[in-house]
Design a protein around this motif. Structure first.
Motif, PDB file in Angstrom:
ATOM      1  N   ALA A 191      49.007  42.898  28.095  1.00 43.46           N
ATOM      2  CA  ALA A 191      49.467  42.471  29.564  1.00 43.46           C
ATOM      3  C   ALA A 191      50.621  43.205  30.028  1.00 43.46           C
ATOM      4  O   ALA A 191      51.432  43.577  29.219  1.00 43.46           O
ATOM      5  N   TYR A 192      50.499  43.650  31.419  1.00 41.50           N
ATOM      6  CA  TYR A 192      51.721  44.256  31.889  1.00 41.50           C
ATOM      7  C   TYR A 192      51.765  44.216  33.363  1.00 41.50           C
ATOM      8  O   TYR A 192      50.864  43.336  33.956  1.00 41.50           O
ATOM      9  N   GLN A 193      52.858  44.589  33.878  1.00 43.07           N
ATOM     10  CA  GLN A 193      52.955  44.405  35.433  1.00 43.07           C
ATOM     11  C   GLN A 193      54.059  45.286  35.530  1.00 43.07           C
ATOM     12  O   GLN A 193      55.077  45.662  34.888  1.00 43.07           O
ATOM     13  N   TYR A 194      54.149  45.821  37.237  1.00 38.61           N
ATOM     14  CA  TYR A 194      55.243  46.850  37.422  1.00 38.61           C
ATOM     15  C   TYR A 194      55.159  46.656  39.026  1.00 38.61           C
ATOM     16  O   TYR A 194      54.099  46.241  39.754  1.00 38.61           O
ATOM     17  N   GLY A 195      56.020  47.054  39.653  1.00 42.66           N
ATOM     18  CA  GLY A 195      56.387  46.983  41.194  1.00 42.66           C
ATOM     19  C   GLY A 195      57.093  48.196  41.693  1.00 42.66           C
ATOM     20  O   GLY A 195      58.070  48.540  41.051  1.00 42.66           O
ATOM     21  N   VAL A 196      56.908  48.743  42.871  1.00 44.98           N
ATOM     22  CA  VAL A 196      57.755  49.650  43.582  1.00 44.98           C
ATOM     23  C   VAL A 196      57.881  49.477  44.758  1.00 44.98           C
ATOM     24  O   VAL A 196      57.006  48.869  45.503  1.00 44.98           O
ATOM     25  N   ALA A 197      59.061  49.303  45.114  1.00 43.23           N
ATOM     26  CA  ALA A 197      59.773  49.166  46.650  1.00 43.23           C
ATOM     27  C   ALA A 197      60.758  50.319  47.122  1.00 43.23           C
ATOM     28  O   ALA A 197      61.799  50.120  46.646  1.00 43.23           O
ATOM     29  N   ASP A 246      42.223  40.947  27.052  1.00 35.18           N
ATOM     30  CA  ASP A 246      41.741  40.233  25.881  1.00 35.18           C
ATOM     31  C   ASP A 246      40.585  40.366  25.414  1.00 35.18           C
ATOM     32  O   ASP A 246      39.321  40.161  25.754  1.00 35.18           O
ATOM     33  N   GLY A 247      40.285  41.654  24.781  1.00 31.91           N
ATOM     34  CA  GLY A 247      38.910  41.914  24.209  1.00 31.91           C
ATOM     35  C   GLY A 247      38.187  42.611  25.715  1.00 31.91           C
ATOM     36  O   GLY A 247      38.971  43.454  26.276  1.00 31.91           O
ATOM     37  N   TYR A 248      37.246  42.402  25.955  1.00 34.68           N
ATOM     38  CA  TYR A 248      36.460  42.736  27.443  1.00 34.68           C
ATOM     39  C   TYR A 248      36.871  41.996  28.473  1.00 34.68           C
ATOM     40  O   TYR A 248      36.871  42.451  29.521  1.00 34.68           O
ATOM     41  N   SER A 249      37.463  40.813  28.280  1.00 36.25           N
ATOM     42  CA  SER A 249      37.797  40.108  29.284  1.00 36.25           C
ATOM     43  C   SER A 249      39.189  40.531  29.848  1.00 36.25           C
ATOM     44  O   SER A 249      40.119  40.576  29.469  1.00 36.25           O
ATOM     45  N   THR A 250      39.067  40.903  31.192  1.00 33.08           N
ATOM     46  CA  THR A 250      40.184  41.573  31.854  1.00 33.08           C
ATOM     47  C   THR A 250      40.446  41.068  33.393  1.00 33.08           C
ATOM     48  O   THR A 250      39.198  40.737  33.952  1.00 33.08           O
ATOM     49  N   SER A 251      41.621  40.799  33.622  1.00 30.28           N
ATOM     50  CA  SER A 251      41.851  40.460  35.038  1.00 30.28           C
ATOM     51  C   SER A 251      43.043  40.972  35.445  1.00 30.28           C
ATOM     52  O   SER A 251      43.988  41.246  34.625  1.00 30.28           O
ATOM     53  N   GLY A 252      43.245  40.889  36.831  1.00 32.24           N
ATOM     54  CA  GLY A 252      44.841  41.478  37.336  1.00 32.24           C
ATOM     55  C   GLY A 252      44.473  41.686  38.890  1.00 32.24           C
ATOM     56  O   GLY A 252      43.533  41.244  39.613  1.00 32.24           O
ATOM     57  N   SER A 253      45.637  42.208  39.634  1.00 32.31           N
ATOM     58  CA  SER A 253      45.437  42.560  40.956  1.00 32.31           C
ATOM     59  C   SER A 253      46.531  43.550  41.164  1.00 32.31           C
ATOM     60  O   SER A 253      47.291  43.788  40.474  1.00 32.31           O
ATOM     61  N   TYR A 254      46.169  44.081  42.224  1.00 30.21           N
ATOM     62  CA  TYR A 254      47.220  44.897  42.793  1.00 30.21           C
ATOM     63  C   TYR A 254      47.456  44.855  44.351  1.00 30.21           C
ATOM     64  O   TYR A 254      46.351  44.608  45.059  1.00 30.21           O
ATOM     65  N   ARG A 255      48.592  45.243  44.966  1.00 31.06           N
ATOM     66  CA  ARG A 255      49.116  45.148  46.447  1.00 31.06           C
ATOM     67  C   ARG A 255      49.538  46.245  46.703  1.00 31.06           C
ATOM     68  O   ARG A 255      50.228  46.856  46.226  1.00 31.06           O
ATOM     69  N   GLU A 261      48.176  43.183  35.217  1.00 33.74           N
ATOM     70  CA  GLU A 261      46.763  43.021  34.486  1.00 33.74           C
ATOM     71  C   GLU A 261      46.841  42.323  32.890  1.00 33.74           C
ATOM     72  O   GLU A 261      47.888  42.554  32.515  1.00 33.74           O
ATOM     73  N   LYS A 262      45.808  41.740  32.785  1.00 34.70           N
ATOM     74  CA  LYS A 262      45.920  41.077  31.361  1.00 34.70           C
ATOM     75  C   LYS A 262      44.488  41.263  30.922  1.00 34.70           C
ATOM     76  O   LYS A 262      43.471  41.093  31.591  1.00 34.70           O
TER      77      LYS A 262
END
Length: 118
Positions: free
Chosen positions: A37-43, A58-67, A55-56
């Motif tokens: 699992a990770y997250q980052y941001g730039v402003a 676990d095996g093939y199960s992946t979920s996340g988002s970006y803006r 993003e997170k």
């Protein structure tokens, strides 16, 4: 005496040579499913760059988002997930804000030249 010194240096050199290939630590096992699992941001106010992601997995199960801040002033938001090895990646894209554009290109106006009658 010289023979003893030469033999002593050869024996000490022989004792310093490793017996076999060098060991670089434990061998990695890549057969286990990925889990992270990770997250980052730039402003950056100077450049106007503004984005973030998480993003997170676990095996093939992946979920996340970006803006991402778009040049037209809107924010693009992408939420994605992958349930397993067979279902593929599914993305949901939305936008926040109203696009704004600068002035359009100036319209060239040409003065009418003298008419040539033939």
């Amino acid at each position: 005496m010289q023979t003893i010194i030469v033999l002593a240096s050869l024996v000490s050199a022989a004792l310093c040579i490793p017996a076999g290939p060098p060991a670089y630590g434990h061998e990695e096992n890549y057969d286990t499913p990925a889990a992270y699992a990770y997250q980052y941001g730039v402003a950056d106010d100077y450049s106007g760059a503004k984005f973030e992601q998480n993003e997170k997995r676990d095996g093939y199960s992946t979920s996340g988002s970006y803006r991402v801040a778009l040049p037209d002033g809107r924010i693009q938001i992408v939420n994605y997930h992958t349930a397993d090895a067979y279902s593929g990646n599914i993305a949901d894209v939305t936008y926040e804000g109203t696009p704004t554009y600068g002035p359009g290109p100036a319209r060239a106006v040409h003065a009418a030249g003298p008419a040539h009658l033939g």
